[in-house]
Design a protein around this motif. Structure first.
Motif, short mmCIF file in Angstrom:
data_model
loop_
_atom_site.label_atom_id
_atom_site.label_comp_id
_atom_site.label_asym_id
_atom_site.label_seq_id
_atom_site.Cartn_x
_atom_site.Cartn_y
_atom_site.Cartn_z
N ASP A 306 0.88 -4.19 -4.71
CA ASP A 306 1.41 -2.89 -5.32
C ASP A 306 1.20 -2.63 -6.68
N VAL A 307 0.13 -1.71 -6.09
CA VAL A 307 -0.85 -0.79 -7.59
C VAL A 307 -0.14 -1.21 -8.27
N SER A 308 1.11 -0.09 -8.64
CA SER A 308 1.82 0.07 -10.23
C SER A 308 2.54 -0.55 -10.09
N THR A 309 2.93 -2.31 -9.85
CA THR A 309 4.18 -2.93 -10.12
C THR A 309 3.65 -4.17 -10.46
N GLY A 310 2.55 -4.50 -9.23
CA GLY A 310 2.63 -6.09 -9.16
C GLY A 310 2.56 -7.00 -8.43
N SER A 311 4.11 -5.88 -7.60
CA SER A 311 4.78 -6.76 -6.83
C SER A 311 3.44 -7.56 -5.31
N GLN A 312 4.17 -8.58 -4.98
CA GLN A 312 3.47 -9.14 -3.54
C GLN A 312 4.05 -9.29 -2.97
N ALA A 313 3.12 -9.14 -1.93
CA ALA A 313 4.25 -9.68 -0.18
C ALA A 313 3.09 -10.35 0.01
N ARG A 314 2.76 -11.86 1.48
CA ARG A 314 2.36 -12.64 2.04
C ARG A 314 3.14 -13.13 3.28
N THR A 315 1.86 -12.55 4.12
CA THR A 315 2.59 -14.14 5.08
C THR A 315 2.04 -14.84 6.22
N ALA A 316 2.46 -16.15 6.44
CA ALA A 316 1.53 -16.53 7.31
C ALA A 316 2.57 -16.87 8.43
N PRO A 317 1.69 -18.08 9.52
CA PRO A 317 2.78 -18.04 10.71
C PRO A 317 3.07 -19.16 10.49
N ASN A 318 4.67 -20.14 10.86
CA ASN A 318 5.16 -20.84 11.13
C ASN A 318 4.62 -21.97 11.86
N PRO A 319 4.16 -22.91 11.65
CA PRO A 319 4.09 -24.16 12.12
C PRO A 319 5.24 -24.13 13.09
N VAL A 325 7.40 -15.12 5.30
CA VAL A 325 6.94 -14.56 3.87
C VAL A 325 6.92 -14.77 2.76
N VAL A 326 6.40 -14.68 1.55
CA VAL A 326 6.58 -14.80 0.05
C VAL A 326 6.67 -13.78 -0.39
N GLN A 327 6.76 -13.05 -0.92
CA GLN A 327 7.84 -12.51 -1.96
C GLN A 327 7.80 -12.15 -3.77
N ARG A 328 7.11 -11.57 -4.18
CA ARG A 328 7.63 -11.72 -5.81
C ARG A 328 6.91 -10.03 -6.10
N GLY A 329 8.00 -10.23 -7.47
CA GLY A 329 7.97 -9.04 -8.01
C GLY A 329 9.57 -8.43 -8.07
N PRO A 330 8.78 -7.20 -8.72
CA PRO A 330 10.34 -6.31 -8.48
C PRO A 330 10.25 -5.38 -7.09
N VAL A 331 9.32 -5.58 -7.02
CA VAL A 331 9.58 -4.58 -5.69
C VAL A 331 9.24 -4.92 -4.56
N ARG A 332 10.66 -5.62 -3.57
CA ARG A 332 10.26 -6.02 -2.46
C ARG A 332 9.62 -5.40 -1.14
N LEU A 333 8.55 -5.72 -0.81
CA LEU A 333 7.96 -4.92 -0.37
C LEU A 333 7.55 -5.55 1.12
N TRP A 334 7.81 -6.92 1.95
CA TRP A 334 7.48 -6.20 3.04
C TRP A 334 9.53 -7.20 2.97
N ASP A 335 10.28 -5.91 2.43
CA ASP A 335 11.66 -5.78 3.00
C ASP A 335 11.72 -4.51 3.85
N ARG A 336 10.50 -4.06 2.69
CA ARG A 336 10.52 -2.31 2.52
C ARG A 336 10.21 -1.95 3.93
N VAL A 337 9.11 -2.63 4.51
CA VAL A 337 8.23 -2.91 5.48
C VAL A 337 8.80 -3.31 6.83
N GLU A 338 9.74 -4.18 6.51
CA GLU A 338 10.47 -4.66 8.14
C GLU A 338 11.29 -3.73 8.48
#
Length: 380
Positions: A306-319, A325-338
């Protein structure tokens, strides 16, 4: 060697065969307007290069004219300053900042706009001037105004239009502000993309008029919308079939940012397949849900920043199957996308033509299915 007139005829025949022309007047424009006057030298991407490299194709060199009359977008500027003739040897990297859009798309959009004889039309983004020339041929110089943001690009387009025998009204300035003289128009067509519909457009296009524009964002997903202006500052419309993409208008592009550092955050299972964001409409739905985020990565390894808040989300395959998904910051980006992607999936994943847009004093809202269906506010 084929002449320009022969190649124009071949291109017009090809576009006729693939159904591009709904009106014979636009076929005449394709046969008449010499595209080479508007492109000069151009860049071609080098296949397989990472990051993408571009090689210049020099005006007048073997293969140059045949490239001009291919149905391809020709890149004429990188990073707002680098032109093909500036590159003396080898290849160069950069972000395309001006181009001559592929003729089939330009002609299809002019027809989708529904401009007719006598209409006053405002074009946002003169670019090379090729689209402007096609419009002037069909509508007449006195009925077309075109605005270009980049003064160097605008100057070259003006010279090319004059050489081709056209004299529409040309303006250098910020097209997102509309006509600086406040003129009123029956139609508006944009050859750049925007994050939301600029308010001046909604007041300069007359009620009953139409706006054709590509909506995009900081993840650079695109969708073409045709809006009917219903009153001053108000409009409603639908998104159109196909796959239309334009460079984002410079005032709407994301601000400069540092290279993002991927930091620890809260981890949980993802409820959607991250690869859905790689599909044309899936990526656009995700952008609607997180309009201030830039999307990086592909497949199971998506990154949102997130350019405005620095919030992050990143996904990875589970073995063991699925994804995390790992999320960080004031905006839960992946929650919104999901949530957005799940709503789209519940509707059987329609193409963008299954969506519409409403613009009013309350804001600008993109909706799925019907106006009272799920929706997302554009970032005004």
């Amino acid at each position: 060697m084929s002449t320009s007139a022969q190649l124009r005829s071949v291109l017009a025949d090809r576009l006729t065969e693939d159904g591009t022309f709904a009106e014979p007047e636009w076929r005449s424009a394709a046969r008449t307007v010499p595209r080479e006057l508007f492109t000069g030298s151009y860049f071609m991407p080098v296949a397989g290069s990472v990051p993408t490299g571009y090689r210049p194709v020099r005006e007048g060199k073997p293969g140059w004219l045949e490239g001009v009359y291919s149905d391809h977008t020709l890149i004429t500027q990188l990073d707002g300053r680098i032109r093909p003739d500036d590159v003396t040897e080898g290849t160069v990297t950069g972000s395309p900042s001006s181009s001559s859009t592929l003729p089939s798309l330009v002609l299809r959009m002019w027809q989708q706009l529904g401009a007719e004889a006598g209409h006053q039309v405002l074009e946002i983004g003169t670019g090379t001037g090729y689209s402007t020339a096609l419009g002037a041929h069909r509508l007449g110089d006195a009925h077309l105004t075109s605005i270009e943001y980049d003064p160097v690009v605008g100057g070259a387009a003006a010279a090319a239009l004059k050489a081709a025998g056209f004299a529409p009204r040309l303006i250098n300035g910020d097209g997102l502000r509309g006509d600086p003289d406040g003129r009123r128009f029956d139609r508006l067509i944009a050859t750049c993309s925007v994050r939301y519909i600029p308010l001046p457009w909604l007041h300069q296009v007359k009620p009953g008029g139409k706006i054709l524009v590509t909506l995009s964002g900081w993840s650079y997903a695109n969708s073409l919308a045709l809006l009917d202006v219903t009153g001053p500052g108000e409009a409603t419309g639908r998104f159109l079939p196909g796959y239309t993409s334009f460079m984002i208008a410079r005032p709407h592009d994301r601000p400069p940012r540092p290279t993002p550092a991927l930091l620890p955050g809260e981890e949980r299972p993802s409820r959607i397949d991250p690869a859905k964001l790689d599909t044309w409409t899936g990526g656009w739905v995700a952008q609607l849900a997180a309009p201030s985020a830039e999307r990086m990565g592909t497949g199971a390894a998506q990154i949102l920043w997130d350019v405005s808040t620095g919030s992050q989300a990143r996904t990875a395959p589970n073995p063991n199957g699925g994804w995390t998904v790992v999320q960080r910051g004031p905006v839960r980006l992946w929650d919104r996308v999901e949530r957005a992607v799940q709503r789209w999936q519940a509707a059987d994943e329609p193409h963008q033509e299954g969506f519409g847009i409403t613009v009013s004093a309350a804001g600008q809202r993109v909706w799925l299915g019907t106006e009272d269906g799920p929706g997302w506010d554009l970032p005004i």
